[in-house]
Design a protein around this motif. Structure first.
Motif, PDB file in Angstrom:
ATOM      1  N   THR A 407       0.818  -1.210   0.000  1.00 54.66           N
ATOM      2  CA  THR A 407       0.000   0.000   0.000  1.00 54.66           C
ATOM      3  C   THR A 407       0.855   1.265   0.000  1.00 54.66           C
ATOM      4  O   THR A 407       0.469   2.282  -0.585  1.00 54.66           O
ATOM      5  CB  THR A 407      -0.938   0.000   1.215  1.00 54.66           C
ATOM      6  OG1 THR A 407      -0.161  -0.117   2.416  1.00 54.66           O
ATOM      7  CG2 THR A 407      -1.909  -1.159   1.151  1.00 54.66           C
ATOM      8  N   LEU A 408       2.040   1.186   0.642  1.00 52.03           N
ATOM      9  CA  LEU A 408       2.938   2.338   0.614  1.00 52.03           C
ATOM     10  C   LEU A 408       3.400   2.616  -0.811  1.00 52.03           C
ATOM     11  O   LEU A 408       3.487   3.777  -1.239  1.00 52.03           O
ATOM     12  CB  LEU A 408       4.138   2.093   1.518  1.00 52.03           C
ATOM     13  CG  LEU A 408       5.234   3.170   1.480  1.00 52.03           C
ATOM     14  CD1 LEU A 408       4.731   4.455   2.119  1.00 52.03           C
ATOM     15  CD2 LEU A 408       6.498   2.683   2.159  1.00 52.03           C
ATOM     16  N   GLY A 411       0.759   4.527  -2.683  1.00 52.25           N
ATOM     17  CA  GLY A 411       0.719   5.938  -2.324  1.00 52.25           C
ATOM     18  C   GLY A 411       1.868   6.740  -2.896  1.00 52.25           C
ATOM     19  O   GLY A 411       1.699   7.899  -3.283  1.00 52.25           O
ATOM     20  N   ILE A 412       3.042   6.124  -2.976  1.00 53.54           N
ATOM     21  CA  ILE A 412       4.202   6.839  -3.525  1.00 53.54           C
ATOM     22  C   ILE A 412       4.099   6.962  -5.039  1.00 53.54           C
ATOM     23  O   ILE A 412       4.480   7.980  -5.621  1.00 53.54           O
ATOM     24  CB  ILE A 412       5.504   6.126  -3.110  1.00 53.54           C
ATOM     25  CG1 ILE A 412       5.707   6.247  -1.597  1.00 53.54           C
ATOM     26  CG2 ILE A 412       6.704   6.697  -3.857  1.00 53.54           C
ATOM     27  CD1 ILE A 412       6.907   5.480  -1.075  1.00 53.54           C
ATOM     28  N   ASP A 561       8.932  10.537   0.260  1.00 54.38           N
ATOM     29  CA  ASP A 561       8.061   9.372   0.448  1.00 54.38           C
ATOM     30  C   ASP A 561       6.916   9.661   1.404  1.00 54.38           C
ATOM     31  O   ASP A 561       5.888   8.971   1.371  1.00 54.38           O
ATOM     32  CB  ASP A 561       8.887   8.202   0.984  1.00 54.38           C
ATOM     33  CG  ASP A 561      10.014   7.821   0.044  1.00 54.38           C
ATOM     34  OD1 ASP A 561       9.788   7.878  -1.182  1.00 54.38           O
ATOM     35  OD2 ASP A 561      11.119   7.499   0.527  1.00 54.38           O
ATOM     36  N   PRO A 565       2.053  10.386  -0.434  1.00 57.62           N
ATOM     37  CA  PRO A 565       0.712   9.898  -0.106  1.00 57.62           C
ATOM     38  C   PRO A 565      -0.272  11.003   0.262  1.00 57.62           C
ATOM     39  O   PRO A 565      -1.476  10.850   0.059  1.00 57.62           O
ATOM     40  CB  PRO A 565       0.951   8.952   1.085  1.00 57.62           C
ATOM     41  CG  PRO A 565       2.384   8.572   0.999  1.00 57.62           C
ATOM     42  CD  PRO A 565       3.072   9.764   0.431  1.00 57.62           C
ATOM     43  N   SER A 568      -1.566  12.363  -2.894  1.00 53.23           N
ATOM     44  CA  SER A 568      -2.367  11.313  -3.534  1.00 53.23           C
ATOM     45  C   SER A 568      -3.801  11.351  -3.044  1.00 53.23           C
ATOM     46  O   SER A 568      -4.744  11.170  -3.815  1.00 53.23           O
ATOM     47  CB  SER A 568      -1.753   9.939  -3.258  1.00 53.23           C
ATOM     48  OG  SER A 568      -0.482   9.808  -3.857  1.00 53.23           O
ATOM     49  N   CYS A 619      -3.760   3.467  -0.156  1.00 55.75           N
ATOM     50  CA  CYS A 619      -2.566   4.290   0.049  1.00 55.75           C
ATOM     51  C   CYS A 619      -2.322   4.539   1.529  1.00 55.75           C
ATOM     52  O   CYS A 619      -1.221   4.305   2.037  1.00 55.75           O
ATOM     53  CB  CYS A 619      -2.721   5.619  -0.690  1.00 55.75           C
ATOM     54  SG  CYS A 619      -2.739   5.465  -2.483  1.00 55.75           S
ATOM     55  N   SER A 620      -3.343   5.020   2.213  1.00 54.91           N
ATOM     56  CA  SER A 620      -3.191   5.330   3.640  1.00 54.91           C
ATOM     57  C   SER A 620      -4.585   5.583   4.208  1.00 54.91           C
ATOM     58  O   SER A 620      -5.212   6.595   3.887  1.00 54.91           O
ATOM     59  CB  SER A 620      -2.297   6.566   3.842  1.00 54.91           C
ATOM     60  OG  SER A 620      -2.243   6.905   5.201  1.00 54.91           O
ATOM     61  N   TYR A 623      -4.758   8.852   6.289  1.00 50.82           N
ATOM     62  CA  TYR A 623      -4.755  10.040   5.446  1.00 50.82           C
ATOM     63  C   TYR A 623      -6.099  10.180   4.723  1.00 50.82           C
ATOM     64  O   TYR A 623      -6.597  11.298   4.530  1.00 50.82           O
ATOM     65  CB  TYR A 623      -3.629   9.970   4.413  1.00 50.82           C
ATOM     66  CG  TYR A 623      -2.272  10.376   4.936  1.00 50.82           C
ATOM     67  CD1 TYR A 623      -2.151  11.108   6.114  1.00 50.82           C
ATOM     68  CD2 TYR A 623      -1.099  10.036   4.273  1.00 50.82           C
ATOM     69  CE1 TYR A 623      -0.903  11.484   6.601  1.00 50.82           C
ATOM     70  CE2 TYR A 623       0.160  10.404   4.756  1.00 50.82           C
ATOM     71  CZ  TYR A 623       0.236  11.128   5.926  1.00 50.82           C
ATOM     72  OH  TYR A 623       1.470  11.505   6.412  1.00 50.82           O
TER      73      TYR A 623
END
Length: 1097
Positions: A407-408, A411-412, A561, A565, A568, A619-620, A623
């Motif tokens: 998932t990271l 997001g990146i 990094d 996110p 995003s 992504c997060s 967030y």
């Protein structure tokens, strides 16, 4: 039309005015005023005379088409537009503005290419492939590119549905979903663009400090390990990032023309860098570049600390240790004490770029995820290590700087596919926006998606896995990893990517302030209006300062990094609402939804919206929640404090569709008892100036409803609708203003009819729609009921009671409405007394409960009184009523009042007789209005004397409390008079109010009423037929026994209510129905007790 012969009527064909070739015939039906003459000349010869009266409101088609053809919409902030405005300000002569000339290639395709290709491709793409593997990274790229492609399809449909002014995504969303959604998503899009600028600046600083000029660092990294080295790097990023940010802001502040001139240079850097990568991939097929990677066991070593990848080397003097030996040993001697892992494992060297034909693709097919601080090791390579030994000399190895997971990576990566709005943002510059935006945007997404997908495969096929996972190229002498693949030199990528990221940062700092300025100028967010101001040349100075401040927050985060996110989230939310707008417009099938772009479908838009929402949480999740909270807060703020805008948005259409569906569902059947609540039709009256005469009726409505259910506030006017249209509008505005003041949520309705009775009946019948109709009527007790002049008002009220009964509607009649509390008052104690005499379906029980939900009545207690007859068991009735209230979950005190049968008093008998004699007598004699009233008074006075002589105690006891006359009554009524005498044949004056209110009564006043029908005497004779014998029969008649019983019940009940509820804040009781016989006279016996009372039927 112009009358040319007016001045020469007397002569025989007088001289015509000069220049008048076609004189027109004079007519008394033609207006000859100067204004009419001008209009006549304006439309002469145009065949428009038939429509000339409508030209003020409906322009000619030719004028409309001319204005549409001359429509131009320049982008906000464009330098050409600014110069044109400045020139207009300096000179009085208006200079023509050049029409937009950009086509699809220059106006949409290349700007989208430049915005989509960015820092992520050059700095993180190889790392994403190494961590996620070719398969995993390909899935990420495919999902993200599919999302942007679906969004581009939806955006193309919206952009081709009419003219698209400058404003891009904000304009499309706000005009499609309304100001609330548009403002919320517009601000989120602005925040995303601002943080994108911070990301580009951080990327440029990373390129500068790591790959171009490492020695320029203010905080040196030499000799630092672990967290200290990381902190030093972040501090360098913050310092240099702030410096670069203010430099870029200065460039933007000076003028947009400099950014526009450099745009082509930055675009050329992007294209050349990508071509260099593809050229390098092709070159690896037969001549791979030399980038060896040194491994200790399977661990990657940092190459900047040594020159030879070996423990020892052979020389003329024998075996000599290398710098690598000294890194792991305490001395350069061969017998030195060394690191255990260094002793147990051998040094090996692998080719960092083995080439596209090397078969390394199979090793890079699947990903390898690390925790922060893990060693970057080569797969499928054995090493000897003791799990119990702690890791030493960690700064000698290439380590993972952050923890990585799927998932990271999403997001990146996602910011690298944003930028699809660049074409729509330039819509004001396009020659044909409706053609260029769909073609250019979709072509740009197709191109960039192809580049990204092929890059994933080619990077995995050409570069060794440990090099791919080496984010900063520490194992390849500090080179940019993608630069090692480039041809002819790594510096092509390094320099090209540095300038391209700087250009992208300038574009963000240019676009974000103008987006904020567009939102501020719309006026939908009051707090942002200051950011709509600009310099003399149109530059949004205040918006630029705000953008720089927010961008500085991203730079202080200092990690590329960590910032990726965040932006995003905002871009995904923006794209989600673009898809929602398209799907909504398509499903609602609004007549105005006719996009020229035909390759769209609501299912594609819905899929795109679902992908955006899914990616947000992938992504997060935290967030995503924060971004939604920000958007939700902005939405509610605009809803309550923002300006009212009507843009023909889809949310209004959605509301209409939902309302229609709900109304159709309500039509399917009657509501269940559990769902029943009073749906009020509140009837108020207005004065001659259309001001509301009973504002406290709306206060009571609010206290009963608390904003729930249906509320319709209606009033009636007498006259013709065509002649009283202005009064109707004033009355409706007065109703809306009072409803807003009293916080009554509902609808208002005004009806006009030739008489008040019909207008009220129309309100009762026609209010509501389908299943959403009123089930209760709230109307105040008639005003001035003692005066004979208000006879028609009383008759209207009686008819209203009959109509509500016929329509099976509940009825609430508060008396002395002016004495009721306002919404701002509070009762700290007291009782609400309910006199439950007959069962009404539970309405009497529900009303005090609803009132207690409001803060005015919250601290009052409920008391319920019921009446027991002679043969009733009072104790059992009280138990049953207590049990009944328990099941209703209503807390109340219960009391049973015993009213035993007693003889009818002489007062009651005489009173009923006098009333019926009066009614019969006035039908037989033909008197004027004043004569009738004098006759009524004489009959009343004579009857009083008889009553006093026969039963003085009854008068004293039962009439101890009196009601004050109405405020506008001209003569005082005797204290003991408590009857209202009306005659059906009495001439009446037109009523001016629907349900007028009595003046405020003194404390201790209330009313109890009963109805009596006409007497059963002989039929009335025609006017003038009165005879002495007839009058004699009247005085010898006997009263109707039913009327006598009604009068008796009213008097007895009145005595009990006075005794029990003298201190109550409000009395609720059943209202008896009117007589069923409509042909006779109705007499209402009124007994006054209290000031606040509400009768319920």
């Amino acid at each position: 039309m112009l009358n040319n012969l007016t001045d020469t009527e007397e002569g025989d064909g007088g001289a015509q005015s000069q220049g008048d070739i076609n004189p027109k015939e004079s007519s008394p039906f033609i207006n000859s005023s100067d204004a009419a003459a001008e209009k006549s000349q304006q439309y002469d010869g145009k065949n428009m005379a038939l429509f000339e009266e409508e030209m003020d409101t409906s322009p000619m088609v030719s004028s409309l088409l001319s204005s549409l053809a001359n429509y131009s919409n320049l982008p906000q902030g464009s330098k050409e537009h600014e110069e044109a405005e400045n020139n207009e300000a300096e000179s009085s002569r208006k200079k023509p503005v050049k029409a937009p000339q950009l086509g699809t290639l220059m106006g949409v395709y290349l700007p989208c290419i430049q915005n989509i290709f960015g820092v992520i491709l050059f700095l993180r793409m190889t790392w994403l492939v190494g961590i996620g593997g070719v398969v995993g990274c390909f899935i990420i790229v495919f999902i993200c590119c599919s999302t942007t492609m679906l969004t581009a399809i939806s955006m193309s449909a919206i952009a081709t549905n009419g003219v698209v002014p400058a404003g891009g995504a904000y304009y499309m969303i706000s005009r499609s979903l309304g100001p609330e959604f548009g403002g919320a998503v517009g601000i989120c899009f602005y925040l995303g663009t601002t943080f994108a600028g911070a990301m580009y600046i951080l990327g440029a600083i990373e390129l500068l400090l790591i790959y171009i000029a490492p020695k320029a660092a203010i905080f040196p990294l030499e000799g630092l390990e672990g967290s200290e080295a990381e902190a030093a790097l972040l501090n360098n990023m913050r310092v240099y990032g702030t410096i670069l940010l203010f430099f870029m802001a200065t460039v933007v502040f000076v003028g947009v023309k400099y950014v526009n001139k450099l745009a082509l240079v930055f675009l050329a850097c992007v294209i050349l860098s990508i071509l260099a990568v593809y050229a390098g991939v092709i070159n690896t097929g037969w001549d791979p570049p030399e980038f060896p990677v040194c491994l200790l066991g399977n661990r990657t070593l940092v190459s900047k600390n040594f020159d030879v990848c070996a423990k020892t080397i052979e020389s003329a003097n024998g075996t000599v240790t290398t710098q690598l030996w000294r890194m792991f040993c305490d001395s350069p001697l061969l017998n030195a004490t060394c690191d255990k892992y260094f002793v147990a494992n051998n040094i090996s060297q692998v080719q960092g770029i083995p080439g596209v034909t090397s078969g390394v693709l199979a090793e890079n097919m699947f990903g390898t995820y690390y925790e922060k601080g893990d060693l970057i090791a080569r797969k499928n390579m054995e090493s000897i290590e003791d799990q119990d030994d702690p890791l030493t000399n960690s700064n000698r190895y290439v380590l993972a700087d952050i923890g990585s997971f799927f998932t990271l990576l999403v997001g990146i990566y996602f910011p690298s596919v944003t930028g699809i709005m660049a074409g729509s943002n330039r819509s004001g510059d396009l020659r044909d926006a409706q053609k260029s935006i769909p073609i250019g945007t979709i072509a740009a997404i197709t191109t960039t998606s192809f580049v990204y997908m092929t890059s994933v495969v080619l990077f995995g096929a050409c570069i060794e896995g440990v090099v791919l996972r080496d984010k900063f190229g520490e194992g390849v002498h500090g080179n940019l990893v993608i630069g090692t693949l480039a041809w002819p030199s790594p510096w092509v990528i390094v320099i090209g990517s540095f300038f391209s990221t700087c250009g992208a940062g300038l574009q963000s700092l240019t676009g974000a302030p103008r987006l904020m300025q567009a939102i501020a100028k719309d006026g939908i967010v009051p707090a942002l209006r200051i950011f709509g101001h600009a310099k003399a040349n149109g530059e949004p100075t205040w918006s630029l300062l705000l953008t720089v401040g927010i961008c500085e927050i991203g730079i202080l985060i200092a990690s590329l990094d960590a910032v990726a996110p965040i932006l995003s989230m905002f871009f995904l939310m923006c794209y989600m609402f673009v898809n929602l707008a398209c799907a909504l417009q398509t499903l609602l099938r609004t007549p105005n939804w006719r996009p020229r772009f035909k390759f769209y479908h609501w299912a594609l838009s819905f899929l795109g919206m679902s992908l955006c929402l899914t990616l947000m949480f992938i992504c997060s999740w935290y967030y995503a929640i924060i971004a939604m909270l920000i958007a939700g807060s902005i939405y509610k703020y605009i809803e309550f404090a923002g300006a009212e805008k009507e843009w023909g948005d889809g949310i209004r259409g959605l509301s209409l569709s939902a309302a229609r569906y709900a109304l159709m569902r309500l039509e399917e059947g009657q509501p269940h008892t559990k769902n029943w609540r009073p749906q009020l039709l509140t009837l108020v009256s207005t004065d001659s100036e259309q001001n509301i005469e009973q504002p406290r009726l709306l206060s009571l409505t609010n206290q009963l409803k608390a904003g729930k259910g249906l509320t319709i506030v209606g009033t009636a006017l007498v006259g013709s609708y065509l002649e009283n249209q202005e009064q109707t509008q004033r009355a409706e505005q007065a109703l809306r203003k009072l409803m807003e003041t009293e916080k009554v949520k509902g609808f208002c309705q005004v009806t006009v009819s030739s008489n008040l009775r019909d207008a009220t009946s129309h309100l009762l019948q026609a209010s509501g729609l389908g299943g959403l109709k009123h089930n209760a009527v709230l109307v105040s007790w008639p005003r001035n009921w003692r005066q004979g002049d208000e006879h028609q008002t009383w008759r209207n009220f009686v008819e209203l009671v009959r109509e509500t009964t016929a329509a099976s509607l509940a009825m609430l009649v508060p008396k002395n409405i002016a004495a009721f509390p306002s919404n701002g008052e509070r009762f700290t104690e007291g009782h609400i007394d309910v006199w439950w005499i007959v069962h009404d379906g539970g309405m009497l029980m529900l009303l005090p409960f609803l009132l207690k939900q409001h803060k005015v009545w919250r601290k009052c207690k409920i008391r319920i009184f019921t009446v027991a007859q002679l043969d009733d068991n009072s104790i059992q009735m009280k138990k049953d009523l207590t049990t009944f209230l328990y099941h209703l979950r209503i807390e109340a005190l219960v009391e049973v009042v015993e009213m035993h049968d007693s003889d009818i008093s002489a007062y009651t008998y005489e009173k009923t007789l006098v009333m019926e004699q009066r009614s019969q007598m006035l039908k037989q004699i033909n008197l004027s209005k004043n004569e009738r009233e004098r006759e009524i008074q004489s009959i009343t006075d004579s009857s009083r004397g008889s009553i006093r002589r026969k039963n003085p105690a009854a008068v004293t006891t039962q009439l101890s409390v009196t009601e004050e006359p109405a405020a506008d009554s001209k003569e005082e009524k005797p204290e003991e008079e408590v009857q209202l005498i009306h005659d059906n044949t009495t001439p009446t004056t037109p009523a001016t109010s629907l349900s007028p209110t009595e003046g405020a009564k003194s404390p201790g006043e209330q009313v109890q009423r009963t109805w009596t029908e006409k007497c059963d005497g002989e039929p009335a004779k025609p006017p003038g037929a009165a005879t002495p014998e007839g009058i004699k029969d009247i005085f010898n008649m006997k009263p109707n026994q039913s009327n006598v019983r009604r009068m008796h019940t009213a008097l007895r009940l009145n005595e009990v209510i006075i005794k029990k509820s003298s201190e109550a804040k409000l009395v609720l009781l059943n209202m008896p129905g009117p007589p069923k016989n409509r042909t006779g006279d109705e007499n209402c016996i009124l007994h006054t007790d209290r000031s606040r009372m509400c009768s319920v039927r």
